[in-house]
Design a protein around this motif. Structure first.
Motif, mmCIF file in Angstrom:
data_model
loop_
_atom_site.group_PDB
_atom_site.id
_atom_site.type_symbol
_atom_site.label_atom_id
_atom_site.label_comp_id
_atom_site.label_asym_id
_atom_site.label_seq_id
_atom_site.Cartn_x
_atom_site.Cartn_y
_atom_site.Cartn_z
ATOM 1 N N ARG A 182 -5.262 3.420 2.717
ATOM 2 C CA ARG A 182 -5.175 2.064 3.249
ATOM 3 C C ARG A 182 -3.953 1.906 4.153
ATOM 4 N NH1 ARG A 182 -7.437 -2.813 2.155
ATOM 5 N NH2 ARG A 182 -6.253 -4.599 2.938
ATOM 6 N N SER A 193 0.831 -1.205 0.000
ATOM 7 C CA SER A 193 0.000 0.000 0.000
ATOM 8 C C SER A 193 0.867 1.258 0.000
ATOM 9 C CB SER A 193 -0.914 -0.002 1.233
ATOM 10 O OG SER A 193 -1.795 -1.095 1.209
ATOM 11 N N ALA A 226 -4.294 4.434 -1.930
ATOM 12 C CA ALA A 226 -3.242 3.571 -1.389
ATOM 13 C C ALA A 226 -2.734 4.088 -0.052
ATOM 14 C CB ALA A 226 -2.097 3.458 -2.394
#
Length: 367
Positions: A92, A59, A89
């Motif tokens: 997360r 991530s 990304a």
């Protein structure tokens, strides 16, 4: 807005419309559900390094690569697409801070340090901003009360409070930059400012009445190093931008702001927000919280790292994110579709937002 369809198919019928908040607060505990939650998940409590490390590292890597694409691309369309990908990304990656607030300090050796170096400090959100704060939200006698740092009775507030709550997230990156670059250093030489910043601006909290207690012992030492790292990074960002141009920093701020708004939207639907400060039973807390189980696939974007099972997480806060799906399957199979357990399952983001908006619209009369 109220009629906006969900992007995801319903996995369970929607729960009933907002009702008497007081009755929810006084909901008796469903002992069969609580017992099943413990007994059926005894083997799911281990945080697995083989899942945590690749997930977090991938991530973060995607976030940085896409951010570089947004900064370097001369094509506006490609730059915007890269910026959105980077925001998702990084969002997360950043939400692993939630897991860090729950896993034992001896679990996953090195993970907390690496996460702070790769994600927490670069985002000016070190893990201390959630560790020691989020557990208060799970305290049996604090949830939903004035002492809960992560609770506001949003469903019982005025309609204008929702867009204000959502849009304030846009200011978060700049506020974090000011905190690390200006307020933290000044606090070293002005102790009253230091105490004020720690009490009022050192926690990822939504309750404006929350005041954080001073750190102690090993935690205080961890806070010192994390704040030092965040301040050095903030100074570097400002110094580099002043001499090489502000475009990369502004794009970075935009990317983080997008992730912050998405997280704020997720926060709006993490609970029903119908408690007015009463102490709640565990079952009442569960029913005031939200699961958005499969098959909806977009949920993994706006509620990643297990947060689609937020109600289940309140039943089992020590179960790591990667095991919540299995825990949900076991409990659903054991307790059945007519049980208390499934009453916290909802269809998607927009039905939940619609429910919340309808509830606030009912608060229009009065001051």
């Amino acid at each position: 807005m109220l009629a906006s369809p969900s992007f995801e198919p319903a996995s369970q019928p929607l729960a009933s419309a907002p009702g008497d908040a007081a009755s929810l607060a006084r909901t008796p505990d469903d002992k069969a559900m609580l017992r099943a939650a413990v007994e059926l998940t005894r083997d799911l409590g281990e945080a697995k390094a083989a899942i945590f490390w690749p997930d977090m590292l991938a991530s973060a890597l995607i976030g940085y690569a896409a951010l570089a694409g947004a900064i370097l691309s001369a094509n506006m369309g490609i730059a915007i697409a890269c910026g959105v990908l980077s925001a998702l990304a990084f969002y997360r990656a950043l939400l692993f801070i939630h897991e860090l607030s729950h896993i034992h300090r001896t679990a996953l050796p090195g993970f907390r340090f690496v996460w702070n170096v790769l994600v927490g400090i670069p985002m000016l959100t070190p893990s201390f901003m959630y560790e020691g704060v989020h557990p208060l939200h799970h305290a049996r006698t604090r949830y939903g009360t004035a002492e809960d740092p992560e609770y506001l009775p949003l469903a019982l507030m005025k309609p204008w409070s929702l867009p204000v709550f959502l849009l304030t997230a846009i200011l978060l990156p700049v506020a974090l930059l000011v905190r690390s670059a200006v307020l933290t250093p000044l606090g070293v030489i002005i102790p009253p400012l230091r105490r004020l910043v720690w009490a009022r601006a050192s926690a990822l909290a939504i309750n404006p009445a929350f005041r954080r207690r001073p750190p102690e012992g090993d935690f205080a030492r961890m806070v010192f190093w994390q704040e030092l790292g965040a301040s050095l990074w903030a100074w570097f960002l400002i110094g580099w931008s002043a001499t090489h141009g502000w475009r990369p920093l502004l794009i970075g701020i935009g990317v983080i702001a997008l992730g912050a708004v998405l997280n704020q939207a997720r926060t709006l639907v993490a609970h029903l927000w119908e408690n007015e400060g009463e102490t709640m039973t565990v079952t009442g807390q569960y029913l005031d919280s939200v699961n958005v189980p499969p098959p909806g696939w977009l949920t993994v974007l706006w509620a990643p790292v297990g947060l689609r099972y937020h109600a289940l997480h309140h039943l089992l806060p020590s179960v790591p994110y990667h095991a919540l799906g299995e825990a949900h399957r076991r409990l659903t199979a054991e307790l059945g579709t007519g049980s208390t357990y499934v009453k916290s399952s909802y269809a998607g983001l927009f039905p939940l937002l619609g429910r919340l908006v309808r509830s606030t619209m009912g608060q229009r009369s009065g001051v």
